[in-house]
Structures are given as structure tokens and as C-alpha cells.
Write a protein that holds these residues in place. Structure first.
Motif, PDB file in Angstrom:
ATOM      1  N   VAL A  65       0.758  -1.167  -0.050  1.00 37.60           N
ATOM      2  CA  VAL A  65       0.064   0.181  -0.027  1.00 37.60           C
ATOM      3  C   VAL A  65       0.888   1.193  -0.014  1.00 37.60           C
ATOM      4  O   VAL A  65       1.753   1.327   0.745  1.00 37.60           O
ATOM      5  CB  VAL A  65      -1.045   0.084   1.200  1.00 37.60           C
ATOM      6  CG1 VAL A  65      -1.791   1.332   1.339  1.00 37.60           C
ATOM      7  CG2 VAL A  65      -1.815  -1.123   0.940  1.00 37.60           C
ATOM      8  N   GLY A  66       0.330   2.127  -1.054  1.00 38.88           N
ATOM      9  CA  GLY A  66       1.512   3.520  -1.020  1.00 38.88           C
ATOM     10  C   GLY A  66       2.471   3.202  -2.074  1.00 38.88           C
ATOM     11  O   GLY A  66       3.142   4.066  -2.766  1.00 38.88           O
ATOM     12  N   TYR A  67       2.604   1.954  -2.453  1.00 41.31           N
ATOM     13  CA  TYR A  67       3.598   1.589  -3.566  1.00 41.31           C
ATOM     14  C   TYR A  67       3.212   1.025  -4.659  1.00 41.31           C
ATOM     15  O   TYR A  67       3.804   1.166  -5.781  1.00 41.31           O
ATOM     16  CB  TYR A  67       4.579   0.595  -3.158  1.00 41.31           C
ATOM     17  CG  TYR A  67       5.689   1.121  -1.945  1.00 41.31           C
ATOM     18  CD1 TYR A  67       6.629   1.995  -2.094  1.00 41.31           C
ATOM     19  CD2 TYR A  67       5.199   1.070  -0.488  1.00 41.31           C
ATOM     20  CE1 TYR A  67       7.702   2.530  -1.163  1.00 41.31           C
ATOM     21  CE2 TYR A  67       5.883   1.712   0.324  1.00 41.31           C
ATOM     22  CZ  TYR A  67       7.183   2.354   0.074  1.00 41.31           C
ATOM     23  OH  TYR A  67       7.421   3.199   1.160  1.00 41.31           O
ATOM     24  N   THR A  68       2.062   0.449  -4.934  1.00 44.29           N
ATOM     25  CA  THR A  68       1.442  -0.034  -6.239  1.00 44.29           C
ATOM     26  C   THR A  68       0.105   0.857  -6.306  1.00 44.29           C
ATOM     27  O   THR A  68      -0.574   1.077  -5.472  1.00 44.29           O
ATOM     28  CB  THR A  68       1.155  -1.494  -6.301  1.00 44.29           C
ATOM     29  OG1 THR A  68      -0.077  -1.809  -5.436  1.00 44.29           O
ATOM     30  CG2 THR A  68       2.251  -2.308  -5.802  1.00 44.29           C
ATOM     31  N   ALA A  69      -0.369   0.806  -7.690  1.00 40.84           N
ATOM     32  CA  ALA A  69      -1.788   1.494  -7.952  1.00 40.84           C
ATOM     33  C   ALA A  69      -2.884   0.708  -7.696  1.00 40.84           C
ATOM     34  O   ALA A  69      -4.099   0.939  -7.599  1.00 40.84           O
ATOM     35  CB  ALA A  69      -1.607   1.857  -9.580  1.00 40.84           C
ATOM     36  N   ARG A  70      -2.524  -0.567  -7.403  1.00 40.67           N
ATOM     37  CA  ARG A  70      -3.806  -1.556  -7.239  1.00 40.67           C
ATOM     38  C   ARG A  70      -3.956  -2.291  -5.865  1.00 40.67           C
ATOM     39  O   ARG A  70      -4.747  -3.082  -5.686  1.00 40.67           O
ATOM     40  CB  ARG A  70      -3.224  -2.981  -8.440  1.00 40.67           C
ATOM     41  CG  ARG A  70      -2.278  -3.519  -8.175  1.00 40.67           C
ATOM     42  CD  ARG A  70      -2.099  -4.339  -9.336  1.00 40.67           C
ATOM     43  NE  ARG A  70      -1.298  -5.773  -9.314  1.00 40.67           N
ATOM     44  CZ  ARG A  70       0.082  -5.461  -8.981  1.00 40.67           C
ATOM     45  NH1 ARG A  70       0.823  -4.123  -9.341  1.00 40.67           N
ATOM     46  NH2 ARG A  70       0.870  -6.608  -8.896  1.00 40.67           N
ATOM     47  N   HIS A  71      -3.069  -2.192  -4.918  1.00 44.37           N
ATOM     48  CA  HIS A  71      -3.083  -3.077  -3.881  1.00 44.37           C
ATOM     49  C   HIS A  71      -3.712  -2.145  -2.777  1.00 44.37           C
ATOM     50  O   HIS A  71      -3.283  -0.956  -2.390  1.00 44.37           O
ATOM     51  CB  HIS A  71      -1.936  -3.813  -3.412  1.00 44.37           C
ATOM     52  CG  HIS A  71      -1.455  -4.799  -4.048  1.00 44.37           C
ATOM     53  ND1 HIS A  71      -0.412  -4.451  -5.036  1.00 44.37           N
ATOM     54  CD2 HIS A  71      -2.008  -6.025  -4.375  1.00 44.37           C
ATOM     55  CE1 HIS A  71      -0.194  -5.922  -5.839  1.00 44.37           C
ATOM     56  NE2 HIS A  71      -1.163  -6.725  -5.061  1.00 44.37           N
ATOM     57  N   HIS A  72      -4.766  -2.808  -1.707  1.00 43.01           N
ATOM     58  CA  HIS A  72      -5.087  -2.116  -0.648  1.00 43.01           C
ATOM     59  C   HIS A  72      -5.095  -3.007   0.430  1.00 43.01           C
ATOM     60  O   HIS A  72      -4.805  -4.425   0.230  1.00 43.01           O
ATOM     61  CB  HIS A  72      -6.695  -1.906  -0.674  1.00 43.01           C
ATOM     62  CG  HIS A  72      -7.014  -0.968  -1.856  1.00 43.01           C
ATOM     63  ND1 HIS A  72      -6.480   0.293  -1.799  1.00 43.01           N
ATOM     64  CD2 HIS A  72      -7.870  -1.270  -3.010  1.00 43.01           C
ATOM     65  CE1 HIS A  72      -6.694   0.697  -3.204  1.00 43.01           C
ATOM     66  NE2 HIS A  72      -7.717  -0.012  -3.935  1.00 43.01           N
ATOM     67  N   THR A  73      -5.207  -2.508   1.595  1.00 44.26           N
ATOM     68  CA  THR A  73      -5.380  -3.579   2.677  1.00 44.26           C
ATOM     69  C   THR A  73      -6.591  -4.244   2.971  1.00 44.26           C
ATOM     70  O   THR A  73      -6.998  -5.265   3.324  1.00 44.26           O
ATOM     71  CB  THR A  73      -4.981  -2.832   4.190  1.00 44.26           C
ATOM     72  OG1 THR A  73      -5.627  -1.682   4.425  1.00 44.26           O
ATOM     73  CG2 THR A  73      -3.326  -2.501   4.265  1.00 44.26           C
ATOM     74  N   PHE A  74      -7.594  -3.191   2.845  1.00 43.64           N
ATOM     75  CA  PHE A  74      -9.342  -3.428   2.653  1.00 43.64           C
ATOM     76  C   PHE A  74      -9.665  -3.330   1.308  1.00 43.64           C
ATOM     77  O   PHE A  74      -9.456  -2.300   0.738  1.00 43.64           O
ATOM     78  CB  PHE A  74      -9.825  -2.625   3.577  1.00 43.64           C
ATOM     79  CG  PHE A  74     -11.315  -2.867   3.562  1.00 43.64           C
ATOM     80  CD1 PHE A  74     -12.240  -3.436   4.414  1.00 43.64           C
ATOM     81  CD2 PHE A  74     -12.180  -1.985   2.561  1.00 43.64           C
ATOM     82  CE1 PHE A  74     -13.302  -3.710   4.006  1.00 43.64           C
ATOM     83  CE2 PHE A  74     -13.383  -2.321   2.443  1.00 43.64           C
ATOM     84  CZ  PHE A  74     -14.008  -3.140   3.097  1.00 43.64           C
ATOM     85  N   PHE A  75     -10.200  -4.153   0.669  1.00 42.32           N
ATOM     86  CA  PHE A  75     -11.076  -4.017  -0.630  1.00 42.32           C
ATOM     87  C   PHE A  75     -12.256  -4.829  -0.600  1.00 42.32           C
ATOM     88  O   PHE A  75     -12.493  -5.668   0.389  1.00 42.32           O
ATOM     89  CB  PHE A  75     -10.166  -4.175  -1.681  1.00 42.32           C
ATOM     90  CG  PHE A  75      -9.756  -5.767  -1.819  1.00 42.32           C
ATOM     91  CD1 PHE A  75      -8.558  -6.166  -1.077  1.00 42.32           C
ATOM     92  CD2 PHE A  75     -10.079  -6.655  -2.596  1.00 42.32           C
ATOM     93  CE1 PHE A  75      -8.298  -7.646  -1.101  1.00 42.32           C
ATOM     94  CE2 PHE A  75      -9.953  -8.074  -2.805  1.00 42.32           C
ATOM     95  CZ  PHE A  75      -8.662  -8.375  -1.976  1.00 42.32           C
ATOM     96  N   GLU A  76     -13.188  -4.811  -1.638  1.00 45.71           N
ATOM     97  CA  GLU A  76     -14.392  -5.540  -1.795  1.00 45.71           C
ATOM     98  C   GLU A  76     -14.074  -6.559  -2.890  1.00 45.71           C
ATOM     99  O   GLU A  76     -13.621  -6.028  -3.916  1.00 45.71           O
ATOM    100  CB  GLU A  76     -15.238  -4.628  -2.170  1.00 45.71           C
ATOM    101  CG  GLU A  76     -15.975  -3.730  -0.760  1.00 45.71           C
ATOM    102  CD  GLU A  76     -17.287  -3.045  -1.442  1.00 45.71           C
ATOM    103  OE1 GLU A  76     -18.322  -3.530  -1.179  1.00 45.71           O
ATOM    104  OE2 GLU A  76     -16.811  -1.791  -1.694  1.00 45.71           O
ATOM    105  N   MET A  77     -14.204  -7.612  -2.572  1.00 48.96           N
ATOM    106  CA  MET A  77     -14.076  -8.730  -3.893  1.00 48.96           C
ATOM    107  C   MET A  77     -15.579  -9.109  -4.296  1.00 48.96           C
ATOM    108  O   MET A  77     -16.177  -9.779  -3.489  1.00 48.96           O
ATOM    109  CB  MET A  77     -13.293 -10.015  -3.101  1.00 48.96           C
ATOM    110  CG  MET A  77     -12.914 -10.773  -4.387  1.00 48.96           C
ATOM    111  SD  MET A  77     -12.096 -12.391  -3.897  1.00 48.96           S
ATOM    112  CE  MET A  77     -10.401 -11.697  -3.284  1.00 48.96           C
ATOM    113  N   LEU A  78     -15.774  -8.753  -5.517  1.00 51.33           N
ATOM    114  CA  LEU A  78     -16.951  -9.514  -6.201  1.00 51.33           C
ATOM    115  C   LEU A  78     -16.659 -10.774  -6.807  1.00 51.33           C
ATOM    116  O   LEU A  78     -15.737 -11.306  -7.331  1.00 51.33           O
ATOM    117  CB  LEU A  78     -17.191  -8.435  -7.427  1.00 51.33           C
ATOM    118  CG  LEU A  78     -17.312  -6.818  -7.111  1.00 51.33           C
ATOM    119  CD1 LEU A  78     -17.474  -6.093  -8.518  1.00 51.33           C
ATOM    120  CD2 LEU A  78     -18.533  -6.525  -6.380  1.00 51.33           C
TER     121      LEU A  78
END
Ligand code: ATP
Ligand code: MG
Ligand code: MG
Ligand code: MG
Length: 475
Positions: free
Chosen positions: A79-92
Motif C-alpha cells: 500500500v502506497g507503492y502500487t496502484a492496485r493493492h489495498h489492505t481492505f478491498f471489496e471482492m466481487l
């Protein structure tokens, strides 16, 4: 298309294909000591895959809140280094319990992406498990994806970002080969197709993973076939939103822009492109939802992972010049953005705010002193041309000022340094031994056995797992 529309279009598409819409489960998995947090949509269906739990449906779809911090899937450091990773996200996700398998899973995914979401097919790339000719042929011959854009990938163990087309929830549990769909954000962004040396760039972004659940892995690593082959898919809502909103980074989607604005306001930061604002916007989601689901900051297990994320966020606020609690004030904006989809968040708003404020007040008591020590050590090391920060110092920051190791590592990384974590572990072990000896001595002397530091907590699986990933002690 706003995030909320993308979510509801996904669910109604699968509902139209005979799937039952199932609500997101808690981030704290019920009755599963092998898992720290719910890290994907399949977690609440684990026993259904294993055949030990029955449901009144064989097709399901959900938008699952997920956390990947600690545990097998850990993206905190991304987090803070890539455009696509979060600690929290929603998975469909869409799921088949012994109903359809590869063919329909692939066809549903393609139909949703190219007709409902109307993505240009030529921007989509797919990967299949190296030996999975069946999936390869469905993509090539039935869907019509040109073979140049179908890539075979094995179980590429070990590499940090490398594609891995054999999915598993954790070291044990349901697993199977998978087929993934990538979106090409175009030549303006650095990166290469999956399987290439540049794949960890942000040009070709993995949006959807279709897992063909076929096995259960036991503690010895042995794979046993599941009673019936199943399907488990997961698409990151924030990633597909970035694609549909024509932006390159998840942080540019409507929901994150709102949180970044709020973070800019609370930290008096005018430059909304500042990386720390992204980290704060990411972390407020993870921290708030963890509190919603009953986790509170503490010194071990899930509570310590939460504490690490809160403190990491506070440190980024501190870096922006903030010297008093600010983080809890972002809960209101989060509720405005996500309260409709998650009424439990709205209901818990006051409690979440209070829990985060209390943790912030606590850390603001020590952060200033700790940071002055750390900043001085960093400056000194850089001046001497060194590269590795002293592990004893990291331990002192941990022990006296409440700096989780990964917070110190985050600061080091910003300065192109690393931390001697072996020395940190040694210092930690030494202190643990001393505490234990002191505890024994007191007991032997017939004195009262008191003090949190000397309490024996027992080596349960979870603590051990957390200890492994956090470098934390299990007392
Ligand atoms: P990556 O290779 O990008 O780290 P992954 O292969 O670890 O992703 P999966 O375990 O296959 O991800 O999860 C299914 C989907 O969930 C991914 O295709 C992606 O869209 C989304 N996803 C996974 N990890 C994250 C994350 N940390 N933040 C946001 N979305 C994520
Ligand atoms: Mg990953
Ligand atoms: Mg991947
Ligand atoms: Mg994947």
C-alpha cells in the motif's frame, strides 16, 4: 459508472444467471483458526466447498469485504507503492457448489466484462494454469481470445508479485488451478504482460481470478479431490472501477478521491497527489471495518494487526505535519461513501470513531519522541553511507515508543534503507526470556504473579501465524 453501480450491476448480472445474492460475511472468519482475516469471497463458503455444509442454493454471488494484512495474503507493504493493492478491498464473486464448472465460469466472466461493462475485448489478456488445456481451449476456441493473449502460467512459488495460477486461501483448505483476466491500461503505464519480467508494473492489471476449486490441501500438503468440483471467482471492485472510470490507479476512483479529499482536509495537505494521503485513505477503510467486525487495537493477534495499521496511518499523518488526532475524523466520510452498501458501518459509526480516537491519543503521546530518535538515526546512517538500520534501535522504538516493526520499516524504505530485523528478533527474544525469568522468580518467591508482560497466552495457531508475519512475540 460509480463504484456503487458497478457493484450492483455485478450482483444483478449473476442473479440473472440463477445465483443467490449472499451478504458479505464478517472480516473475522467464524470458527476458522487457520485464517487471520477474511481475505476473499470464498471464505464464508469454505465448508460448502469441502462438502461439510449444505446451503439451499448451488450458485451464489457476493460483494465480500476483505482484508489482506497479515496472514498468507499480506498486502500491507504494497500500500502506497502500487496502484492496485489495498489492505481492505471489496471482492466481487460468483460461486458454484458442484453446479457449473470451467466453461460457464469463463463464459459468464467474458459476457459481464464485454457486454454489461462493455470493455473492449482487445484490452483483455488471460492466463491459465500451465497444464490446463481445457481452460485454454475454452478461451481460444469458444470465447475467441487470440492465442497471443492467452498465457500459460505455473505455480510460481516464492516470487513476490509473480503470477501464480494455483490459488489457495491459506496453507490448508480448498484450492485449485485458476485462470485470470488482466486489463491492459496502455503504454503510458510501465509494466509487461503476465509472466513477463515486467509483470509487476501497473500496466497489465489483474482484475479477475476464476478459481476452479478441485482440491483440499491438508496440513501435510496432500491434495485430496473435493466431493464435487466447484467455482470460486474474485474480482477487486476497486480495480474494475479504475478500468471503468478510465483511470490508471485505484486511488483515482470516485470513492478513493472522496476519502483522499477528506484526508487532505484533516491533515491540511493541499497536494492531493501526496502518497501519504493514499495510505491514510486506504487504512481508514481497513481500520474502520475491522472495528465494525469487533476487532480492537491490542498487543496480539488480530488486535495487533489493527494497531499496526492505525499507527502506520498516524505516522503518515505525522509526516504531513499533523501533531494531534485526525484519523478518526475520516470515519464520517467513509460512512458517507460506504454506509449504504454496509449499514453495519453506519450503525457502528460512533463506536468506530471512539475506538480509533482512543488509539490515536495513545500513540500521539509517544510518536513525537520516537520519531525524533528515528529521524536522527536515519540521518546519521545516511551520512555515514550505511544502508541498514540498527535492529536494537527498532526494538527500542517498539518497546518504549510503541512503534510496530513495520512502521519503522516503512520509514526506512522511504529513505532507501532497510532494518536489521534479525537483530530486532534477537532483542525481542532476549526481552521475552527476561520477562519469563522474572515471572518465574516472582512465583518461586511466592509473590503475586502480576503484570501483562509476563502473562502466558498459550501458543494457539493464530498467535503463531501472527507472530510469523508480524515478527511479533508470542508470550
Ligand atoms: P495481485 O497479483 O495483484 O496481488 P492476487 O493474485 O493476489 O492479486 P487474488 O488472490 O487472485 O489476487 O484475488 C482475486 C482478485 O482480488 C484479484 O484479481 C484482484 O482484482 C483483487 N485483489 C487482490 N488483492 C487485492 C488487494 N490487495 N487490493 C485490491 N484488490 C485486490
Ligand atoms: Mg496478491
Ligand atoms: Mg496475482
Ligand atoms: Mg490472482
Amino acid at each position: 459508472m460509480k463504484v456503487s453501480d458497478i457493484r450492483s450491476k455485478f450482483l444483478s448480472f449473476f442473479e440473472s444467471k440463477g445465483h443467490t445474492i449472499v451478504r458479505s460475511s464478517s472480516l473475522v472468519p467464524g470458527n476458522d483458526p487457520t485464517l487471520l482475516f477474511t481475505n476473499s469471497g470464498m471464505v464464508q463458503f469454505k465448508d460448502v466447498f469441502l462438502g461439510t455444509e449444505q446451503r439451499p442454493y448451488t450458485r451464489a454471488t457476493s460483494a465480500q469485504r476483505s482484508v489482506r494484512a497479515g496472514g498468507k495474503h499480506n498486502d500491507l507493504e504494497n500500500v502506497g507503492y502500487t496502484a492496485r493493492h489495498h489492505t481492505f478491498f471489496e471482492m466481487l464473486g460468483n460461486f458454484s457448489f458442484g453446479d457449473y464448472f470451467k466453461r460457464d465460469a469463463i463464459k459468464f466472466a467474458w459476457e459481464l466484462l464485454t457486454t454489461v461493462y462493455q470493455l473492449p475485448p482487445e484490452k483483455l489478456w488471460v492466463t491459465v494454469y500451465a497444464e490446463d488445456d481445457e481452460a485454454h481451449d475454452i478461451w481460444a476456441k469458444e470465447v475467441g481470445v487470440p492465442v497471443e493473449r492467452i498465457i500459460r502460467i505455473g505455480d510460481n512459488k516464492g516470487a513476490r508479485y509473480a503470477s501464480d495460477n494455483f490459488w489457495q486461501m491459506a496453507d490448508t483448505g480448498p484450492c485449485g488451478p485458476c485462470s485470470e483476466i488482466f486489463y491492459d491500461h496502455g503504454p503510458d503505464v510501465w509494466g509487461g504482460p503476465p509472466g513477463s519480467p515486467e509483470e509487476d508494473g501497473d500496466r497489465y492489471i489483474e482484475i479477475w481470478n476464476l478459481v476452479f476449486m478441485q482440491f483440499n490441501r491438508d496440513e501435510q500438503g496432500t491434495l485430496t479431490p473435493l466431493p464435487k468440483p466447484c467455482v470460486d471467482t474474485g474480482m477487486g471492485l476497486e480495480r474494475i472501477a479504475a478500468v471503468l472510470q478510465h483511470v490508471h490507479s485505484n486511488y483515482e476512483i470516485d470513492l478513493f478521491q472522496a476519502l483522499i479529499h477528506a484526508a487532505g482536509r484533516e491533515t491540511a495537505t493541499a497536494d492531493l497527489a501526496n502518497n501519504s494521503l493514499k495510505v491514510i485513505a486506504d487504512h481508514i477503510r481497513a481500520c474502520s471495518f475491522l472495528v465494525v467486525d469487533g476487532v480492537i487495537p491490542g498487543n496480539e493477534g488480530r488486535g495487533y494487526v489493527l494497531r499496526r495499521i492505525v499507527r502506520r496511518a498516524i505516522r503518515h499523518g505525522y509526516k504531513l505535519g499533523v501533531r494531534k488526532p485526525f484519523f478518526h475524523k475520516l470515519v464520517a466520510e467513509l460512512v458517507a461513501q460506504m454506509g449504504d452498501a454496509y449499514p453495519e458501518l453506519r450503525e457502528a459509526q460512533q463506536r468506530v470513531t471512539d475506538v480509533l480516537r482512543a488509539e490515536e491519543e495513545r500513540f500521539f503521546e509517544t510518536i513525537e519522541h520516537g520519531m525524533s530518535i528515528l529521524d536522527a538515526a536515519v540521518a546519521d546512517l545516511k551520512q555515514k553511507g550505511g544502508k541498514v538500520l540498527d535492529g536494537e534501535l527498532a526494538f527500542k522504538l517498539h518497546d518504549t515508543y510503541g512503534f510496530p516493526l513495520d512502521l519503522t520499516q516503512d520509514v526506512a524504505r522511504e529513505n532507501e534503507l532497510s532494518v536489521d530485523d534479525a537483530a530486532f528478533d534477537t532483542a525481542m527474544n532476549r526481552q521475552r526470556e527476561q520477562a519469563r525469568a522474572a515471572g518465574k522468580f516472582k512465583m518461586a518467591a511466592g509473590l503475586e504473579y502480576a503484570g501483562a508482560k509476563t502473562t502466558f497466552h498459550g501458543y494457539d495457531t493464530l498467535d503463531l501465524e501472527v507472530a510469523k508475519v508480524t515478527g511479533l512475540y508470542v508470550d
